[in-house]
Design a protein around this motif. Structure first.
Motif, mmCIF file in Angstrom:
data_model
loop_
_atom_site.group_PDB
_atom_site.id
_atom_site.type_symbol
_atom_site.label_atom_id
_atom_site.label_comp_id
_atom_site.label_asym_id
_atom_site.label_seq_id
_atom_site.Cartn_x
_atom_site.Cartn_y
_atom_site.Cartn_z
ATOM 1 N N ASP A 121 -3.154 5.075 -1.337
ATOM 2 C CA ASP A 121 -4.251 4.172 -1.002
ATOM 3 C C ASP A 121 -4.952 4.609 0.275
ATOM 4 O O ASP A 121 -6.143 4.336 0.473
ATOM 5 C CB ASP A 121 -3.729 2.750 -0.820
ATOM 6 C CG ASP A 121 -3.134 2.197 -2.098
ATOM 7 O OD1 ASP A 121 -3.884 2.059 -3.081
ATOM 8 O OD2 ASP A 121 -1.919 1.936 -2.114
ATOM 9 N N MET A 127 0.831 -1.202 0.000
ATOM 10 C CA MET A 127 0.000 0.000 0.000
ATOM 11 C C MET A 127 0.864 1.251 0.000
ATOM 12 O O MET A 127 1.985 1.241 0.505
ATOM 13 C CB MET A 127 -0.900 0.049 1.249
ATOM 14 C CG MET A 127 -2.034 -0.939 1.281
ATOM 15 S SD MET A 127 -3.097 -0.664 2.719
ATOM 16 C CE MET A 127 -3.853 0.902 2.262
ATOM 17 N N ARG A 128 0.308 2.307 -0.560
ATOM 18 C CA ARG A 128 0.944 3.632 -0.513
ATOM 19 C C ARG A 128 0.163 4.451 0.518
ATOM 20 O O ARG A 128 -1.014 4.759 0.321
ATOM 21 C CB ARG A 128 0.896 4.296 -1.891
ATOM 22 C CG ARG A 128 1.788 3.582 -2.911
ATOM 23 C CD ARG A 128 1.573 4.118 -4.315
ATOM 24 N NE ARG A 128 1.918 5.526 -4.454
ATOM 25 C CZ ARG A 128 3.157 5.963 -4.674
ATOM 26 N NH1 ARG A 128 4.177 5.114 -4.741
ATOM 27 N NH2 ARG A 128 3.398 7.268 -4.819
ATOM 28 N N ILE A 129 0.844 4.794 1.603
ATOM 29 C CA ILE A 129 0.183 5.417 2.750
ATOM 30 C C ILE A 129 0.795 6.773 3.042
ATOM 31 O O ILE A 129 2.020 6.911 3.171
ATOM 32 C CB ILE A 129 0.318 4.516 4.001
ATOM 33 C CG1 ILE A 129 -0.279 3.138 3.718
ATOM 34 C CG2 ILE A 129 -0.350 5.158 5.207
ATOM 35 C CD1 ILE A 129 0.139 2.081 4.715
ATOM 36 N N HIS A 155 5.167 -1.645 2.959
ATOM 37 C CA HIS A 155 4.303 -0.564 2.497
ATOM 38 C C HIS A 155 5.131 0.694 2.192
ATOM 39 O O HIS A 155 6.173 0.929 2.813
ATOM 40 C CB HIS A 155 3.248 -0.240 3.557
ATOM 41 C CG HIS A 155 2.335 -1.390 3.857
ATOM 42 N ND1 HIS A 155 1.396 -1.851 2.959
ATOM 43 C CD2 HIS A 155 2.216 -2.192 4.952
ATOM 44 C CE1 HIS A 155 0.738 -2.879 3.477
ATOM 45 N NE2 HIS A 155 1.218 -3.107 4.688
ATOM 46 N N ALA A 172 -5.131 -3.542 6.170
ATOM 47 C CA ALA A 172 -4.097 -3.344 5.153
ATOM 48 C C ALA A 172 -3.273 -4.598 4.882
ATOM 49 O O ALA A 172 -2.897 -4.868 3.738
ATOM 50 C CB ALA A 172 -3.164 -2.218 5.597
#
Length: 205
Positions: free
Chosen positions: A154, A1-3, A85, A204
């Motif tokens: 995300d 994920m891109r957080i 991530h 996630a």
């Protein structure tokens, strides 16, 4: 994920620093609670908004070194790195405060705090593995939302519902509200860092 993660009052905890500076300057007394909002409201009611703005400049500028990681934030970031991530910091922060155009560079102050707190150190040496290119500052809230969208995140974590409910925020971005109260907003994962660790990473991972 891109957080993506907000900075002020989300990653960094100023605790009673606003209250301490206000007391030093004689703007509040012992009857005023130490939380930021109580201090702000008291100063605006009994003094000038300019006094409050100067307190903010001091906290986000020359006194930022007194800020500490928000409890639980270190563990959240470490877990994200461990599980592969991608993490970014996106902050609504001008370079100089309008009230102090010749004052401290607020963006550089934030970067210095990050440097001192191992943001840019490799994970293998106990750091958090950020590059400076993973940190973004936006002059307005709209610019901040535009940056979040451009990064194709995300999920985004912020203490301000106004950002998470912004009409231009990409609807695909998962809203995560960092809050130390019971407030929540629709369609958001909410809580302090310990709660977010349990509930957000369960989703996630």
């Amino acid at each position: 994920m891109r957080i993506g993660i907000d900075f002020d009052n989300t990653l960094i905890d100023y605790a009673d620093l606003f209250s301490r500076l206000a007391r030093e300057r004689g703007l509040v007394n012992d009857t005023v609670p130490t939380d930021k909002m109580a201090v702000r409201d008291h100063i605006r009611q009994h003094h000038a908004d300019e006094d409050w703005q100067r307190i903010q400049v001091a906290v986000y500028g020359e006194r930022i070194h007194l800020g500490r990681f928000m409890p639980g934030a270190r563990e959240f970031i470490a877990h994200g790195r461990e599980h592969g991530h991608e993490l970014f910091v996106v902050s609504h922060k001008t370079r100089f405060a309008r009230i102090a155009p010749d004052g401290p560079d607020l963006r550089q102050a934030a970067l210095s705090w990050m440097q001192e707190n191992s943001f840019f150190a490799p994970v293998t040496s106990g750091g958090f593995g950020f590059a400076e290119s993973d940190v973004f500052f936006a002059p307005t809230r709209s610019d901040k939302v535009a940056r979040i969208n451009a990064l194709d995140l995300d999920a985004f974590i912020d203490d301000l519902p106004e950002i998470l409910q912004h009409p231009h925020l990409n609807p695909s971005v998962r809203r995560v509200l960092f809050t130390q109260t019971e407030q929540c907003i629709a369609d958001a994962v909410c809580g302090d860092w310990s709660l977010l660790f349990r509930h957000f990473w369960k989703i996630a991972d």
